[in-house]
Design an enzyme around this catalytic site. Structure first.
Site, mmCIF file in Angstrom:
data_model
loop_
_atom_site.group_PDB
_atom_site.id
_atom_site.type_symbol
_atom_site.label_atom_id
_atom_site.label_comp_id
_atom_site.label_asym_id
_atom_site.label_seq_id
_atom_site.Cartn_x
_atom_site.Cartn_y
_atom_site.Cartn_z
ATOM 1 C CB SER A 151 -0.778 0.164 1.405
ATOM 2 O OG SER A 151 0.036 0.196 2.508
ATOM 3 C CG ASP B 104 -3.848 -2.478 -1.324
ATOM 4 O OD1 ASP B 104 -4.939 -2.700 -2.179
ATOM 5 O OD2 ASP B 104 -4.394 -3.152 -0.009
ATOM 6 C CG HIS B 105 -7.277 1.205 -1.654
ATOM 7 N ND1 HIS B 105 -8.085 1.047 -1.423
ATOM 8 C CD2 HIS B 105 -6.171 -0.457 -1.074
ATOM 9 C CE1 HIS B 105 -8.585 0.071 -1.512
ATOM 10 N NE2 HIS B 105 -7.482 -0.702 -0.972
ATOM 11 C CD GLU C 124 -12.479 0.099 -4.765
ATOM 12 O OE1 GLU C 124 -11.725 -0.078 -4.024
ATOM 13 O OE2 GLU C 124 -13.636 1.194 -3.914
ATOM 14 N N GLY D 279 -11.173 -5.795 1.207
ATOM 15 C CA GLY D 279 -12.089 -6.026 2.505
ATOM 16 C C GLY D 279 -12.409 -7.674 3.173
ATOM 17 C CB SER E 103 -9.985 -9.711 7.000
ATOM 18 O OG SER E 103 -8.632 -9.304 6.725
ATOM 19 C CG ASN F 218 -7.831 -7.123 -2.258
ATOM 20 O OD1 ASN F 218 -6.960 -7.742 -2.478
ATOM 21 N ND2 ASN F 218 -7.382 -5.922 -2.517
HETATM 22 P P1 13P Z 1 -9.224 -6.233 5.215
HETATM 23 O O1 13P Z 1 -9.359 -4.976 5.929
HETATM 24 O O2 13P Z 1 -10.523 -6.362 5.048
HETATM 25 O O3 13P Z 1 -7.688 -7.137 5.839
HETATM 26 O O4 13P Z 1 -9.263 -5.966 3.732
HETATM 27 C C1 13P Z 1 -7.930 -5.646 2.844
HETATM 28 C C2 13P Z 1 -8.357 -5.195 0.927
HETATM 29 O O5 13P Z 1 -8.974 -5.061 0.373
HETATM 30 C C3 13P Z 1 -6.329 -4.499 1.760
HETATM 31 O O6 13P Z 1 -6.343 -3.838 -0.024
HETATM 32 O O1 G3H Z 2 -7.405 -1.152 2.177
HETATM 33 C C1 G3H Z 2 -6.271 -1.027 3.090
HETATM 34 C C2 G3H Z 2 -4.980 -2.387 3.183
HETATM 35 O O2 G3H Z 2 -5.494 -3.149 4.519
HETATM 36 C C3 G3H Z 2 -3.806 -1.408 3.505
HETATM 37 O O3 G3H Z 2 -3.532 -0.401 4.240
HETATM 38 O O4 G3H Z 2 -3.474 1.497 4.411
HETATM 39 O O5 G3H Z 2 -2.770 1.061 6.565
HETATM 40 O O6 G3H Z 2 -1.192 -0.193 4.192
HETATM 41 P P1 G3H Z 2 -2.569 0.806 4.917
HETATM 42 ZN ZN ZN Z 3 -8.306 -2.091 -0.246
#
Ligand code: 13P
Ligand code: G3H
Ligand code: ZN
Length: 317
Positions: free
Chosen positions: A48, A81-82, A133, A211, A213, A253
């Site tokens: 990220s 990521d993002h 997204e 998201g 987890s 993810n």
């Molecule tokens: P979680 O917060 O559910 O682990 O999602 C992580 C995620 O989507 C990272 O892009």
């Molecule tokens: O979607 C976000 C990920 O869980 C990354 O989190 O931006 O705190 O590293 P972070």
């Molecule tokens: Zn995410």
């Protein structure tokens, strides 16, 4: 070996989901590689913006390049990521990343398409694929009605327009999940109906579930028993991953669950050994526990045991 995200998706689509795990440090990196090899799974390492700036953006790159040598059997991709537009360009130009995510989901549809198109053009010129997204992964709050929450889900008709217009290679869809440890209240869950409609309009196109987890309740209970305060944390049922993968979800993810493992290990360790001030003993416990967590998660994703197939299909065997 680092492979392209697109290659992993070709093998996985419709059969299993590839686990996309975020890392920030050495211990997560070691546990991740061990867990994926123990379960013989291909995987995606996610970095990220926050992880890139935690120490220095080159530190994680160095760690991953070293891990590639330490674990020559591993097959994985490296993904931003993002990302915002500038970070995507930085990663594309670095020559290290297999794919980038441009997250302009907070913009209007037209603006999201325009930004994603610019990133896709620049990424494709270098053989890098792009995740984008559409929809909003809302946090679940008491005051948000179900109707309001549903309005943020990805609109299947817009999904087709978005993918065609933006040139992205995979699509992160909002189907009811959210980031972090507090995802659902009561009986809320995944919107498979939305996923099904998106797949109908985009057959064969890789979809991504953010998201995801699971926020295991035993983990939360142990953290709270060791001094934590995570009351009401709730996640996605990992038993639903297989159904999602049959509907085109090819990348799932997971970040928060790994953070929970870290928190539980360290809280319990220092609670039970208050005289200790050495970082390595709990670090060792964490690496082993994180590896076991990854291996178990890959069982739910269906990626466990697929390393041989991936190597064969990609001509690496
Ligand atoms: P979680 O917060 O559910 O682990 O999602 C992580 C995620 O989507 C990272 O892009
Ligand atoms: O979607 C976000 C990920 O869980 C990354 O989190 O931006 O705190 O590293 P972070
Ligand atoms: Zn995410």
């Amino acid at each position: 070996m680092i492979v392209t995200t697109a290659d992993l998706f070709k093998v996985a689509y419709g059969k299993f989901a590839v686990g996309a795990y975020n890392i920030n440090n050495l211990e997560q990196c070691m546990g991740l590689f061990r867990g994926n090899l123990d379960s013989q799974a291909p995987f995606i390492i996610q970095i990220s913006k926050g992880a890139r700036s935690y120490t220095h953006k080159l530190m994680l790159e160095g760690l991953i390049r070293s891990a590639e040598q330490v674990f020559p059997e591993a097959v994985f991709a490296v993904h931003l990521d993002h990302g915002d537009e500038a970070t995507c360009y930085d990663c594309i130009d670095s020559g290290f990343y297999s794919s980038v995510m441009i997250d302009a989901s907070h913009e209007s549809l037209a603006e999201n398409i325009a930004i994603t198109r610019r990133v896709a053009d620049r990424a494709h010129a270098k053989g890098i694929s792009v995740e984008a997204e559409l929809g909003q992964l809302g946090g679940v709050e008491e005051h948000v009605s179900v109707k309001e929450a549903d309005a943020k889900l990805t609109d299947p008709d817009q999904a087709l327009e978005f993918v065609t217009g933006s040139g992205c290679d995979s699509l992160a869809c909002a189907i009811g999940t959210s980031h972090g440890a507090f995802k659902f209240i009561g009986t809320q869950g995944l919107h498979f109906d939305v996923l099904e409609e998106i797949q109908k309009r985009l057959p064969g196109f890789p979809l991504v579930m953010h998201g995801s987890s699971s926020v295991p309740q035993d983990e939360v209970a142990r953290i709270n028993a060791a001094g934590g305060a995570l009351a009401g944390a709730k996640g996605v049922d990992a038993g639903e991953f297989h159904r999602a993968s049959l509907l085109g979800v090819t990348k799932i993810n997971i970040d928060t669950d790994g953070r929970l493992v870290w928190t539980r290990v360290h809280r319990e360790y220092f609670r039970d050994k208050p005289e200790n001030f050495d970082l390595r003993p709990p670090g060792k416990v964490f690496m082993a526990e994180y590896a076991a967590f990854i291996a178990a998660k890959n069982g739910f994703l269906g990626s466990a045991g697929q390393l041989g197939l991936v190597k064969k299909e990609l001509g690496l065997a």
